[in-house]
Write an enzyme that holds these catalytic residues in place. Structure first.
Site: not given
Length: 383
Positions: A366, A132, A127, A340-342, A158, A369
């Protein structure tokens, strides 16, 4: 300790991977762009038996172990993070609530169509003022003894699948003064129950295709036989259900991280600078090495938690660790994929930026962290 997959597990992985490569990956960018619920893909996933993967065949499920279910969800999430959430919320949350806490009549009537994939499920717990902090919820369910009905009033936020669900497991206070012991859970059927309202869906950073809805209950009356378990058991039911769900959010994280790694590896072999593929440079090799190591570590934690669940052992800490680590490495791996793709990693012509946006959600829903670190720390100190 055997790390190899059984023949059945390999078959499930290969079948789902083929479906994802042929049907999901080609549509992933479109799903991300339109944010429309991919009903036909969900139907096909149901035909594969994944919408009821861990449930017994007597209730329309496939009777698969949790390793197999996690493997399937990993592959689906590799193709589309939003599709992974749709399946996880349907199976791990709504379906598991009915399987674990429903009576035989409730399982036959509500779990079976969920497991067969003909109905879509949602789990309505959060809600605006109770994320949490579950006992802070304000939704109430007052019992009308004369009508043998509960009257639900309040709202939820949510809620994954909330606007498309046929069956919603809803948590409400049956005793507002009893704190966590005053929470109960109920089966709500949006098409049947007058007073169920979808206020709207969120425009999210990622996780596109999975509608995240705000729900309102206005004098919503449901029969008393739609209560799951006894009054006051809802809080414990929610914790147990979320605990199992964390294994599949770990699977979602692994799937997204794998997708980011595979895209980055392919790009590194094709993109040339200074007369050689960029993958020949040590800096890129080290990034790829770290990305793969994180993915493999997350998979081991995921399967460790699944193994303890299958064995009937306590897996609270293990599920929290799997979800925490897979969530964070999915973001880290996706971030390195962009690097890596820049410049190409920052535009929507390539999927690298989508993986990053999809990965971030893993650290929030869920169990954030921060909450998971509390859970893990408490268990370690108790050992």
């Amino acid at each position: 300790m055997d790390f190899s997959l059984s023949q059945e597990q390999r078959q499930i992985r290969d079948a789902v991977a083929e479906f994802v490569d042929e049907e999901v990956v080609p549509r992933a960018a479109e799903i991300d762009e339109t944010d429309e619920f991919p009903a036909e893909l969900v139907e096909q996933i149901g035909e594969l038996g994944i919408m009821g993967a861990p449930f017994p065949e007597e209730y329309g499920g496939s009777g698969l172990d949790y390793h197999s279910y996690a493997i399937a969800l990993e592959e689906i999430s590799r193709g589309s993070g939003g599709l992974g959430t749709i399946v996880a919320a349907h199976v791990s949350l709504a379906g598991n609530m009915l399987y674990e806490f429903g009576n035989e009549t409730q399982k036959e009537e509500y779990l079976t169509p969920l497991a067969e994939g003909s109905d879509i499920g949602a789990f309505a717990l959060s809600e605006p003022g109770a994320g949490s902090d579950v006992p802070a919820m304000e939704t109430t369910a007052e019992y009308d003894e004369s009508a043998e009905e509960y009257v639900l009033d309040g709202g939820k936020l949510w809620i994954s699948n909330g606007s498309v669900a046929d069956t919603v497991t809803v948590f409400a206070k049956t005793d507002p003064d009893a704190g966590r012991k005053g929470i109960s859970s109920f089966v709500v059927r949006p098409e049947e129950d007058e007073g169920f309202n979808v206020e709207g869906t969120e425009d999210k950073l990622g996780d596109k295709g999975c509608p995240t809805a705000e729900l309102r209950f206005d004098d919503l009356r449901i029969p008393a036989d739609r209560r799951l378990g006894e009054e006051g058991e809802g809080f414990v039911q929610a914790l147990k259900t979320l605990n199992g769900g964390r294994i599949t959010i770990a699977a979602r994280g692994v799937g997204i991280a794998r997708a980011a790694l595979e895209a980055a590896s392919e790009y590194a072999t094709e993109r040339e600078q200074f007369d050689q593929p960029i993958g020949e440079f040590q800096a890129i090799k080290h990034k790829i090495a770290d990305m793969d190591t994180k993915v493999q570590s997350a998979k081991l934690l995921m399967h460790r938690a699944a193994d303890r669940k299958i064995r009937g052992e306590s897996y609270v800490k293990e599920a929290a660790q799997a979800k925490l680590y897979a969530s964070e490495i999915s973001r880290e791996v996706a971030n390195e994929g962009i690097q890596i793709h820049g410049g190409y990693g920052y535009v929507k012509d390539f999927p690298a930026e989508r993986f990053y946006r999809d990965a971030k959600l893993n650290e929030i829903y869920e169990g954030t962290s921060e909450v998971l670190r509390n859970t893990i720390g408490e268990r370690v100190l108790e050992e």
